[in-house]
Scaffold this motif. Structure first.
Motif, mmCIF file in Angstrom:
data_model
loop_
_atom_site.group_PDB
_atom_site.id
_atom_site.type_symbol
_atom_site.label_atom_id
_atom_site.label_comp_id
_atom_site.label_asym_id
_atom_site.label_seq_id
_atom_site.Cartn_x
_atom_site.Cartn_y
_atom_site.Cartn_z
ATOM 1 N N MET A 33 12.283 -41.033 29.036
ATOM 2 C CA MET A 33 11.411 -40.016 29.603
ATOM 3 C C MET A 33 12.093 -39.365 30.792
ATOM 4 O O MET A 33 12.819 -40.029 31.538
ATOM 5 C CB MET A 33 10.035 -40.573 29.974
ATOM 6 C CG MET A 33 10.043 -41.760 30.899
ATOM 7 S SD MET A 33 8.445 -42.647 30.997
ATOM 8 C CE MET A 33 7.229 -41.360 31.057
ATOM 9 N N GLY A 34 11.850 -38.074 30.950
ATOM 10 C CA GLY A 34 12.534 -37.396 32.036
ATOM 11 C C GLY A 34 12.099 -35.963 32.210
ATOM 12 O O GLY A 34 11.057 -35.544 31.707
ATOM 13 N N TRP A 35 12.925 -35.218 32.937
ATOM 14 C CA TRP A 35 12.665 -33.831 33.272
ATOM 15 C C TRP A 35 13.834 -32.945 32.836
ATOM 16 O O TRP A 35 14.997 -33.310 33.045
ATOM 17 C CB TRP A 35 12.476 -33.675 34.788
ATOM 18 C CG TRP A 35 11.242 -34.303 35.332
ATOM 19 C CD1 TRP A 35 11.094 -35.572 35.796
ATOM 20 C CD2 TRP A 35 9.963 -33.674 35.457
ATOM 21 N NE1 TRP A 35 9.808 -35.775 36.216
ATOM 22 C CE2 TRP A 35 9.088 -34.623 36.020
ATOM 23 C CE3 TRP A 35 9.469 -32.401 35.183
ATOM 24 C CZ2 TRP A 35 7.748 -34.347 36.304
ATOM 25 C CZ3 TRP A 35 8.147 -32.123 35.458
ATOM 26 C CH2 TRP A 35 7.299 -33.093 36.003
ATOM 27 N N TYR A 36 13.486 -31.798 32.274
ATOM 28 C CA TYR A 36 14.443 -30.753 31.962
ATOM 29 C C TYR A 36 14.001 -29.489 32.693
ATOM 30 O O TYR A 36 12.859 -29.403 33.166
ATOM 31 C CB TYR A 36 14.468 -30.466 30.454
ATOM 32 C CG TYR A 36 15.233 -31.473 29.634
ATOM 33 C CD1 TYR A 36 14.754 -32.779 29.472
ATOM 34 C CD2 TYR A 36 16.430 -31.129 29.016
ATOM 35 C CE1 TYR A 36 15.456 -33.701 28.719
ATOM 36 C CE2 TYR A 36 17.142 -32.042 28.251
ATOM 37 C CZ TYR A 36 16.645 -33.324 28.107
ATOM 38 O OH TYR A 36 17.345 -34.236 27.348
ATOM 39 N N ARG A 37 14.877 -28.517 32.757
ATOM 40 C CA ARG A 37 14.506 -27.231 33.324
ATOM 41 C C ARG A 37 15.198 -26.101 32.568
ATOM 42 O O ARG A 37 16.238 -26.298 31.966
ATOM 43 C CB ARG A 37 14.849 -27.154 34.814
ATOM 44 C CG ARG A 37 16.343 -27.135 35.131
ATOM 45 C CD ARG A 37 16.570 -27.201 36.636
ATOM 46 N NE ARG A 37 17.990 -27.179 36.983
ATOM 47 C CZ ARG A 37 18.456 -27.363 38.217
ATOM 48 N NH1 ARG A 37 17.604 -27.586 39.246
ATOM 49 N NH2 ARG A 37 19.748 -27.331 38.450
ATOM 50 N N LEU A 46 19.103 -30.859 31.073
ATOM 51 C CA LEU A 46 18.588 -32.103 31.621
ATOM 52 C C LEU A 46 18.703 -32.072 33.143
ATOM 53 O O LEU A 46 19.737 -31.703 33.686
ATOM 54 C CB LEU A 46 19.376 -33.286 31.065
ATOM 55 C CG LEU A 46 19.047 -34.642 31.673
ATOM 56 C CD1 LEU A 46 17.657 -35.085 31.262
ATOM 57 C CD2 LEU A 46 20.095 -35.672 31.264
ATOM 58 N N VAL A 47 17.625 -32.508 33.800
ATOM 59 C CA VAL A 47 17.644 -32.646 35.256
ATOM 60 C C VAL A 47 17.779 -34.121 35.623
ATOM 61 O O VAL A 47 18.673 -34.517 36.380
ATOM 62 C CB VAL A 47 16.364 -32.068 35.886
ATOM 63 C CG1 VAL A 47 16.371 -32.276 37.398
ATOM 64 C CG2 VAL A 47 16.226 -30.581 35.546
ATOM 65 N N ALA A 48 16.881 -34.939 35.094
ATOM 66 C CA ALA A 48 16.897 -36.369 35.400
ATOM 67 C C ALA A 48 16.104 -37.099 34.333
ATOM 68 O O ALA A 48 15.152 -36.536 33.779
ATOM 69 C CB ALA A 48 16.296 -36.632 36.780
ATOM 70 N N ALA A 96 9.734 -36.670 26.635
ATOM 71 C CA ALA A 96 9.743 -38.071 26.223
ATOM 72 C C ALA A 96 10.336 -38.156 24.822
ATOM 73 O O ALA A 96 10.209 -37.216 24.021
ATOM 74 C CB ALA A 96 8.337 -38.662 26.245
ATOM 75 N N ARG A 97 10.986 -39.275 24.560
ATOM 76 C CA ARG A 97 11.522 -39.542 23.223
ATOM 77 C C ARG A 97 11.102 -40.943 22.825
ATOM 78 O O ARG A 97 11.226 -41.885 23.620
ATOM 79 C CB ARG A 97 13.046 -39.431 23.226
ATOM 80 C CG ARG A 97 13.673 -39.442 21.837
ATOM 81 C CD ARG A 97 15.180 -39.543 21.928
ATOM 82 N NE ARG A 97 15.593 -40.890 22.300
ATOM 83 C CZ ARG A 97 16.789 -41.183 22.818
ATOM 84 N NH1 ARG A 97 17.670 -40.224 23.053
ATOM 85 N NH2 ARG A 97 17.116 -42.426 23.113
#
Length: 115
Positions: A33-37, A46-48, A96-97
């Protein structure tokens, strides 16, 4: 899995924001799970993220300025963003994946950094 990001906004360069992402549904199945922009005219990046073993991975451009956080239940994800720059202006998406390699995306939240 459903994701809902919020907490973006307009901030001056050098300022801080901490958008959050509410996660619901089959949370137990989530592996990453993370953040994209995505900035205007650019590809989503991908950000984090939290990887499958629980470690974190950051884009070089945000290392030392951004921190990804989540709670123990893994139903809330945050992106603590400090020392913001105009280049950080983008729509931020939580991601999320699951273990079946299915990807889930929430609606983005706009972050605008003015100089």
């Amino acid at each position: 899995v459903q994701l809902q990001a919020s907490g973006g906004g307009l901030v001056l360069a050098g300022g801080s924001l901490t958008p959050s992402c509410a996660v619901s549904g089959s949370i137990f199945s989530i592996d990453v799970m993370g953040w994209y922009r995505q900035a205007p005219g650019k590809q989503r990046e991908l950000v984090a993220e939290f990887t499958s073993d629980g470690s974190t991975n950051y884009a070089d451009s945000v290392k030392g300025r951004f921190t990804i956080l989540r709670n123990m239940a893994k139903n809330t994800l945050w992106l603590q963003m400090n020392s913001l720059k105009p280049d950080d202006t983008a729509v931020y998406y939580c991601h999320a994946r699951d273990r079946g390699f299915r990807n889930y995306w929430g609606r983005g939240t706009q972050v605008t950094v003015s100089s």
